[in-house]
Design an enzyme around this catalytic site. Structure first.
Site, PDB file in Angstrom:
ATOM      1  N   ASN A   9      -5.329 -11.750 -19.440  1.00  0.00           N
ATOM      2  CA  ASN A   9      -5.271 -11.992 -17.924  1.00  0.00           C
ATOM      3  C   ASN A   9      -4.779 -10.683 -17.306  1.00  0.00           C
ATOM      4  O   ASN A   9      -3.585 -10.618 -17.487  1.00  0.00           O
ATOM      5  CB  ASN A   9      -4.249 -13.284 -17.894  1.00  0.00           C
ATOM      6  CG  ASN A   9      -4.073 -13.542 -16.247  1.00  0.00           C
ATOM      7  OD1 ASN A   9      -4.915 -12.958 -15.538  1.00  0.00           O
ATOM      8  ND2 ASN A   9      -3.303 -14.273 -16.071  1.00  0.00           N
ATOM      9  N   TRP A  10      -5.575 -10.082 -16.792  1.00  0.00           N
ATOM     10  CA  TRP A  10      -5.275  -8.831 -16.194  1.00  0.00           C
ATOM     11  C   TRP A  10      -4.807  -8.853 -15.006  1.00  0.00           C
ATOM     12  O   TRP A  10      -3.923  -7.925 -14.424  1.00  0.00           O
ATOM     13  CB  TRP A  10      -6.643  -8.065 -15.981  1.00  0.00           C
ATOM     14  CG  TRP A  10      -7.098  -7.446 -17.062  1.00  0.00           C
ATOM     15  CD1 TRP A  10      -6.695  -7.902 -18.534  1.00  0.00           C
ATOM     16  CD2 TRP A  10      -8.185  -6.567 -17.253  1.00  0.00           C
ATOM     17  NE1 TRP A  10      -7.688  -7.187 -19.480  1.00  0.00           N
ATOM     18  CE2 TRP A  10      -8.527  -6.327 -18.710  1.00  0.00           C
ATOM     19  CE3 TRP A  10      -9.109  -5.862 -16.269  1.00  0.00           C
ATOM     20  CZ2 TRP A  10      -9.454  -5.225 -19.253  1.00  0.00           C
ATOM     21  CZ3 TRP A  10     -10.114  -4.994 -16.612  1.00  0.00           C
ATOM     22  CH2 TRP A  10     -10.200  -4.995 -18.135  1.00  0.00           C
ATOM     23  N   LYS A  11      -4.458 -10.055 -14.336  1.00  0.00           N
ATOM     24  CA  LYS A  11      -4.110 -10.178 -13.078  1.00  0.00           C
ATOM     25  C   LYS A  11      -4.394  -9.318 -11.903  1.00  0.00           C
ATOM     26  O   LYS A  11      -5.581  -8.884 -12.045  1.00  0.00           O
ATOM     27  CB  LYS A  11      -2.292 -10.361 -13.064  1.00  0.00           C
ATOM     28  CG  LYS A  11      -1.961 -11.284 -14.184  1.00  0.00           C
ATOM     29  CD  LYS A  11      -0.465 -11.524 -14.200  1.00  0.00           C
ATOM     30  CE  LYS A  11      -0.142 -12.381 -15.362  1.00  0.00           C
ATOM     31  NZ  LYS A  11       1.367 -12.751 -15.175  1.00  0.00           N
ATOM     32  N   HIS A  94      -3.040 -20.985 -12.990  1.00  0.00           N
ATOM     33  CA  HIS A  94      -1.953 -20.165 -13.418  1.00  0.00           C
ATOM     34  C   HIS A  94      -0.806 -20.476 -12.619  1.00  0.00           C
ATOM     35  O   HIS A  94      -0.974 -20.688 -11.252  1.00  0.00           O
ATOM     36  CB  HIS A  94      -2.277 -18.755 -13.378  1.00  0.00           C
ATOM     37  CG  HIS A  94      -1.464 -17.850 -13.971  1.00  0.00           C
ATOM     38  ND1 HIS A  94      -0.296 -17.456 -13.533  1.00  0.00           N
ATOM     39  CD2 HIS A  94      -1.656 -17.266 -15.335  1.00  0.00           C
ATOM     40  CE1 HIS A  94       0.134 -16.661 -14.424  1.00  0.00           C
ATOM     41  NE2 HIS A  94      -0.404 -16.622 -15.525  1.00  0.00           N
ATOM     42  N   GLU A  96       1.041 -18.605 -11.126  1.00  0.00           N
ATOM     43  CA  GLU A  96       1.158 -17.747 -10.036  1.00  0.00           C
ATOM     44  C   GLU A  96       0.215 -18.329  -8.786  1.00  0.00           C
ATOM     45  O   GLU A  96       0.777 -18.088  -7.948  1.00  0.00           O
ATOM     46  CB  GLU A  96       0.814 -16.268 -10.421  1.00  0.00           C
ATOM     47  CG  GLU A  96       1.628 -15.756 -11.177  1.00  0.00           C
ATOM     48  CD  GLU A  96       1.267 -14.536 -12.216  1.00  0.00           C
ATOM     49  OE1 GLU A  96       2.068 -13.909 -12.779  1.00  0.00           O
ATOM     50  OE2 GLU A  96      -0.024 -14.033 -11.781  1.00  0.00           O
ATOM     51  N   GLU A 166       1.954 -22.000 -20.786  1.00  0.00           N
ATOM     52  CA  GLU A 166       2.782 -20.746 -20.397  1.00  0.00           C
ATOM     53  C   GLU A 166       4.237 -21.386 -19.782  1.00  0.00           C
ATOM     54  O   GLU A 166       4.181 -21.489 -18.535  1.00  0.00           O
ATOM     55  CB  GLU A 166       2.126 -19.982 -19.384  1.00  0.00           C
ATOM     56  CG  GLU A 166       0.936 -19.144 -20.059  1.00  0.00           C
ATOM     57  CD  GLU A 166       0.336 -18.154 -19.330  1.00  0.00           C
ATOM     58  OE1 GLU A 166       0.184 -16.994 -19.780  1.00  0.00           O
ATOM     59  OE2 GLU A 166       0.248 -18.290 -17.778  1.00  0.00           O
ATOM     60  N   GLY A 172       5.885 -12.332 -18.251  1.00  0.00           N
ATOM     61  CA  GLY A 172       6.259 -11.113 -17.632  1.00  0.00           C
ATOM     62  C   GLY A 172       7.724 -10.678 -17.711  1.00  0.00           C
ATOM     63  O   GLY A 172       7.964  -9.756 -17.119  1.00  0.00           O
ATOM     64  N   SER A 212       4.618 -13.363 -22.482  1.00  0.00           N
ATOM     65  CA  SER A 212       5.220 -12.118 -23.253  1.00  0.00           C
ATOM     66  C   SER A 212       4.425 -12.189 -24.656  1.00  0.00           C
ATOM     67  O   SER A 212       5.473 -11.685 -25.552  1.00  0.00           O
ATOM     68  CB  SER A 212       6.485 -12.066 -23.128  1.00  0.00           C
ATOM     69  OG  SER A 212       7.012 -12.116 -21.900  1.00  0.00           O
ATOM     70  N   GLY A 233      -0.961 -11.331 -20.887  1.00  0.00           N
ATOM     71  CA  GLY A 233      -0.814 -10.783 -19.742  1.00  0.00           C
ATOM     72  C   GLY A 233      -0.665  -9.593 -19.764  1.00  0.00           C
ATOM     73  O   GLY A 233      -1.724  -8.545 -20.085  1.00  0.00           O
ATOM     74  N   GLY A 234       0.413  -8.619 -19.637  1.00  0.00           N
ATOM     75  CA  GLY A 234       0.794  -7.055 -19.672  1.00  0.00           C
ATOM     76  C   GLY A 234       0.041  -6.488 -20.893  1.00  0.00           C
ATOM     77  O   GLY A 234      -0.521  -5.630 -20.910  1.00  0.00           O
TER      78      GLY A 234
END
Length: 249
Positions: A9-11, A94, A96, A166, A172, A212, A233-234
């Site tokens: 998930n690049w956001k 998600h 967010e 999640e 993150g 994470s 994610g990251g």
């Protein structure tokens, strides 16, 4: 045996040129035959990234979708647009999106039905805040998220969906739910599907862990009986995402 899914998930990261550069670098290194690899990318990146991964094992997903076919919905993307662009998966719900854009379980149910109509695989996210975990309501909260998102979804359709657990407090932050915590909730989610449908369906649906996930913890997490991969994610924005995909090598 359920096939593993590892989705990035690049956001809101990566310009189109940066995105093409990254997937071009990753493409030869994420060919694990035991894993479905999905990059869920910003909408502006979809078309060039789809082109860049043609002929590979990489699937491209979107990070959001609207539940109408077309119309005066400035800034939104319809399922038909995503399909035509080459999208096979889409993240819905998600934390967010729920938090910053006020997406409710009712809205997510509408999105669920609409993307299934178009043959897109939804990746439904669920998860609790640290406050909810400390209050001991994690499982009740997650059950509500799933039950309300799947209203009216048939047994046949369920198998074309993916769930991603999640814990919000682990997204993150560098904090990771312990393997036992992740397995407990993913196992519980499977029992929810058994209640909603039946054991056969519950045994087949794929449940991911996100929060994470990295190369050092992937193998342990993915070895759990009810964790069928990860929503990353990251770490999916870096070349060593390949190490997560190749967790079993």
């Amino acid at each position: 045996m359920r096939r593993k899914v590892i989705a990035g998930n690049w956001k809101m990261n990566m310009t189109p040129s940066q995105a093409v550069k990254l997937v071009t670098e990753l493409r030869p290194n994420v060919n694990n035959p035991d894993v479905d690899v999905v990059f869920c990318v910003p909408s502006i990146d979809i078309v060039p990234v789809v082109e860049a991964v043609k002929g590979s094992n990489i699937h491209i997903g979107a990070e959001n979708v609207y539940y109408q076919e077309k119309g005066a919905f400035t800034g939104e993307l319809s399922p038909e647009m995503l399909v035509d662009a080459g999208v096979s998966h889409v993240i819905i719900g998600h934390s967010e999106r729920r938090m910053y854009f006020n997406e409710s379980n009712t809205v997510l149910n509408l999105k669920m039905h609409k993307v299934l109509e178009h043959g897109i695989i939804p990746i439904l996210c669920c998860g609790e805040t640290l406050e909810q975990r400390e209050k001991g309501i994690t499982l009740d909260f997650i059950k509500e998220q799933i039950v309300e998102a799947y209203v009216g979804v048939t047994k046949e359709q369920v198998l074309h969906t993916i769930v991603a657990y999640e814990p919000i407090w682990a997204i993150g932050t560098g904090k990771v739910a312990t393997t036992a915590q992740a397995q407990e909730v993913c196992g519980f989610i499977r029992t929810v599907f058994e209640e909603l449908y039946d054991k056969e369906t519950a045994d087949q649906i794929r449940i991911l862990y996100g929060g994470s996930v990295n190369a050092s913890n992937a193998a342990e997490l993915f070895a759990q009986p009810d964790i069928d991969g990860g929503l990353v994610g990251g770490a999916s924005l870096k070349p060593d995402f390949a190490d997560i995909v190749n967790y079993n090598k």
